[in-house]
Design an enzyme around this catalytic site. Structure first.
Site, PDB file in Angstrom:
ATOM      1  N   CYS A 137      -4.380   9.363 137.245  1.00  0.00           N
ATOM      2  CA  CYS A 137      -3.211  10.134 136.787  1.00  0.00           C
ATOM      3  C   CYS A 137      -3.602  11.556 136.395  1.00  0.00           C
ATOM      4  CB  CYS A 137      -2.525   9.409 135.638  1.00  0.00           C
ATOM      5  SG  CYS A 137      -3.636   8.823 134.339  1.00  0.00           S
TER       6      CYS A 137
HETATM    7  N1  LIG Z   1      -1.793   3.189 132.908  1.00  0.00           N
HETATM    8  C1  LIG Z   1      -1.859   4.325 133.611  1.00  0.00           C
HETATM    9  O1  LIG Z   1      -1.302   5.361 133.222  1.00  0.00           O
HETATM   10  C2  LIG Z   1      -2.612   4.361 134.922  1.00  0.00           C
HETATM   11  C3  LIG Z   1      -2.465   5.488 135.739  1.00  0.00           C
HETATM   12  C4  LIG Z   1      -3.184   5.541 136.948  1.00  0.00           C
HETATM   13  C5  LIG Z   1      -4.010   4.483 137.298  1.00  0.00           C
HETATM   14  N2  LIG Z   1      -4.138   3.412 136.452  1.00  0.00           N
HETATM   15  C6  LIG Z   1      -5.015   2.325 136.855  1.00  0.00           C
HETATM   16  O2  LIG Z   1      -4.193   1.252 137.298  1.00  0.00           O
HETATM   17  C7  LIG Z   1      -4.785   0.004 136.949  1.00  0.00           C
HETATM   18  C8  LIG Z   1      -3.779  -0.801 136.130  1.00  0.00           C
HETATM   19  O3  LIG Z   1      -3.497  -0.063 134.941  1.00  0.00           O
HETATM   20  P1  LIG Z   1      -2.516  -0.624 133.818  1.00  0.00           P
HETATM   21  O4  LIG Z   1      -2.372   0.454 132.821  1.00  0.00           O
HETATM   22  O5  LIG Z   1      -1.303  -1.222 134.439  1.00  0.00           O
HETATM   23  O6  LIG Z   1      -3.432  -1.793 133.223  1.00  0.00           O
HETATM   24  P2  LIG Z   1      -3.014  -2.970 132.268  1.00  0.00           P
HETATM   25  O7  LIG Z   1      -1.704  -2.645 131.633  1.00  0.00           O
HETATM   26  O8  LIG Z   1      -4.167  -3.258 131.396  1.00  0.00           O
HETATM   27  O9  LIG Z   1      -2.773  -4.204 133.277  1.00  0.00           O
HETATM   28  C9  LIG Z   1      -3.824  -4.844 133.936  1.00  0.00           C
HETATM   29  C10 LIG Z   1      -3.268  -5.998 134.772  1.00  0.00           C
HETATM   30  O10 LIG Z   1      -4.352  -6.677 135.401  1.00  0.00           O
HETATM   31  C11 LIG Z   1      -4.306  -8.084 135.086  1.00  0.00           C
HETATM   32  N3  LIG Z   1      -5.708  -8.482 134.929  1.00  0.00           N
HETATM   33  C12 LIG Z   1      -6.582  -8.052 133.986  1.00  0.00           C
HETATM   34  N4  LIG Z   1      -7.820  -8.539 134.218  1.00  0.00           N
HETATM   35  C13 LIG Z   1      -7.707  -9.303 135.343  1.00  0.00           C
HETATM   36  C14 LIG Z   1      -8.617 -10.093 136.094  1.00  0.00           C
HETATM   37  N5  LIG Z   1      -9.919 -10.192 135.729  1.00  0.00           N
HETATM   38  N6  LIG Z   1      -8.166 -10.768 137.188  1.00  0.00           N
HETATM   39  C15 LIG Z   1      -6.851 -10.699 137.545  1.00  0.00           C
HETATM   40  N7  LIG Z   1      -5.937  -9.952 136.869  1.00  0.00           N
HETATM   41  C16 LIG Z   1      -6.369  -9.271 135.785  1.00  0.00           C
HETATM   42  C17 LIG Z   1      -3.440  -8.211 133.862  1.00  0.00           C
HETATM   43  O11 LIG Z   1      -2.593  -9.342 133.861  1.00  0.00           O
HETATM   44  P3  LIG Z   1      -3.009 -10.804 133.426  1.00  0.00           P
HETATM   45  O12 LIG Z   1      -4.046 -10.648 132.353  1.00  0.00           O
HETATM   46  O13 LIG Z   1      -1.734 -11.439 132.965  1.00  0.00           O
HETATM   47  O14 LIG Z   1      -3.538 -11.427 134.696  1.00  0.00           O
HETATM   48  C18 LIG Z   1      -2.485  -7.019 134.003  1.00  0.00           C
HETATM   49  O15 LIG Z   1      -1.388  -7.393 134.798  1.00  0.00           O
HETATM   50  C19 LIG Z   1      -6.074   0.352 136.175  1.00  0.00           C
HETATM   51  O16 LIG Z   1      -7.176   0.285 137.030  1.00  0.00           O
HETATM   52  C20 LIG Z   1      -5.848   1.773 135.721  1.00  0.00           C
HETATM   53  O17 LIG Z   1      -7.062   2.474 135.573  1.00  0.00           O
HETATM   54  C21 LIG Z   1      -3.438   3.317 135.286  1.00  0.00           C
END
Ligand SMILES: NC(=O)c1ccc[n+]([C@@H]2O[C@H](COP(=O)([O-])OP(=O)(O)OC[C@H]3O[C@@H](n4cnc5c(N)ncnc54)[C@H](OP(=O)(O)O)[C@@H]3O)[C@@H](O)[C@H]2O)c1
Length: 320
Positions: A137
């Protein structure tokens, strides 16, 4: 044409935005949404805003890499924390390599075998790509500001990123704790943040990047400051670069996160030049969960499949 889509990481902040956008995409059918914590629960129950949408009755499943790969789809999104994508990628390579993978994490952004999915800075590699690394981002905002002036920068460009706390994901930490952030701001990753190399690589110039978490939920602004030489009107270069880009709005005043929260566009301010010397400052604001993640990923889906880039990207803003 119906594009079958699966989402791993449906419980995450990015997964939620992906689901919302894809539920309204006229060519997409979401066929699975994976969450370990919400396995067995319908999306319309865990996300009440989806109750009246086509994905309301889709039940979350806890899909591991092999289970996911055994459910071939046209496009699979990986919305996992950084460092977790590799087993899913390996299983897809083994079982259903024809699936287009769009990874939202940082894991493949520097991998030359993957297309880097920032359409406004290069669509050729994304067209037809089966492996797309969605940019970070902060990195999206910074590169949009820096890249049009690529050959003009002298010395390192300084980037300060101020982001809402949804950027830290759902796993509890001080960086997404509203109590720790009350009347506060939390600088972190003061040197060598992962986005520093990503920005420098994409924008083709040296960068010093420092992020700060702010006490609001969504949106960010990247302040970009540096010296340029060799062009009397850098603003004109920026206008020319983005004049045909619907998801970039050029503005005269400094960009602010609140103006783009819930929006699919980035606001980029035209450069302000210091009275003396050759220093300029730009600012780029975007919603970290949308243009910084989910809506950019949908742009990438569309570009990869040869669909109009904005298809499915005119849905109303989120309610929460
Ligand atoms: N947040 C932002 O602003 C943003 C912006 C750009 C990119 N990103 C990237 O996008 C990705 C997701 O970000 P987010 O903010 O949505 O993260 P998040 O809110 O922490 O969500 C992570 C997701 O992954 C699942 N998960 C976690 N560990 C797992 C595992 N070992 N195996 C399978 N599922 C797993 C979790 O669900 P369950 O635990 O229920 O399975 C949850 O649905 C990250 O890599 C982040 O760096 C985020």
């Amino acid at each position: 044409m119906t594009v079958s889509v699966g989402i791993i990481g449906a419980r995450g902040y990015v997964g939620r935005e992906l689901l919302r956008l894809l539920a309204g995409h006229p060519e997409v059918e979401v066929v699975y949404a994976s969450s370990r914590e919400w396995a067995g629960q319908a999306l319309g129950k865990v996300y009440t805003e989806f109750a009246a949408t086509p994905i309301s009755d889709l039940v979350c499943e806890a899909l591991g890499p092999e289970e996911m790969a055994a459910r071939p789809v046209d496009v699979a999104f990986l919305g996992l924390p950084n460092g977790k994508a590799a087993p899913f990628v390996a299983a897809i390579e083994e079982t259903s390599p024809q699936t287009c993978l769009i990874d939202l994490s940082a894991d493949y952004r520097a991998d030359p075998a993957w297309a880097y999915g920032l359409p406004e800075l290069g669509r050729t590699a994304i067209v037809g790509a089966k492996r797309i690394a969605n940019p970070g981002c902060y990195a999206t905002a910074a590169q949009l500001a820096i890249a049009p002036l690529a050959s003009l920068w002298q010395g390192p460009v300084t980037v300060t990123g101020l982001s809402g706390w949804s950027g830290a994901g759902t796993t509890p930490s001080r960086k997404n704790d509203p109590e720790a952030l009350r009347d506060n701001a939390i600088p972190y990753g003061l040197v060598d943040h992962g986005h520093e190399a990503e920005i420098a690589h994409g924008a083709k110039t040296a960068v010093h990047f420092t992020p700060v978490v702010m006490p609001f939920f969504r949106g960010l602004v990247a302040l970009v400051s540096g010296r340029i030489v060799g062009h009397a009107d850098p603003g004109k270069l920026i206008e020319e670069a983005y004049e045909k880009e619907p998801f970039i709005r050029l503005i005269a005043a400094p960009a602010e996160p609140a103006a783009v929260a819930g929006s699919l566009r980035a606001d980029l301010s035209l450069p302000v030049c210091a009275a003396e010397g050759d220093r300029i400052v730009l600012s780029c604001a975007l919603d970290n969960l949308l243009k910084g993640a989910a809506s950019q990923a949908v742009q990438n889906l569309n570009v990869s499949l040869g669909l109009p880039e904005g298809l499915g990207l005119s849905v109303p803003p989120p309610s929460g």
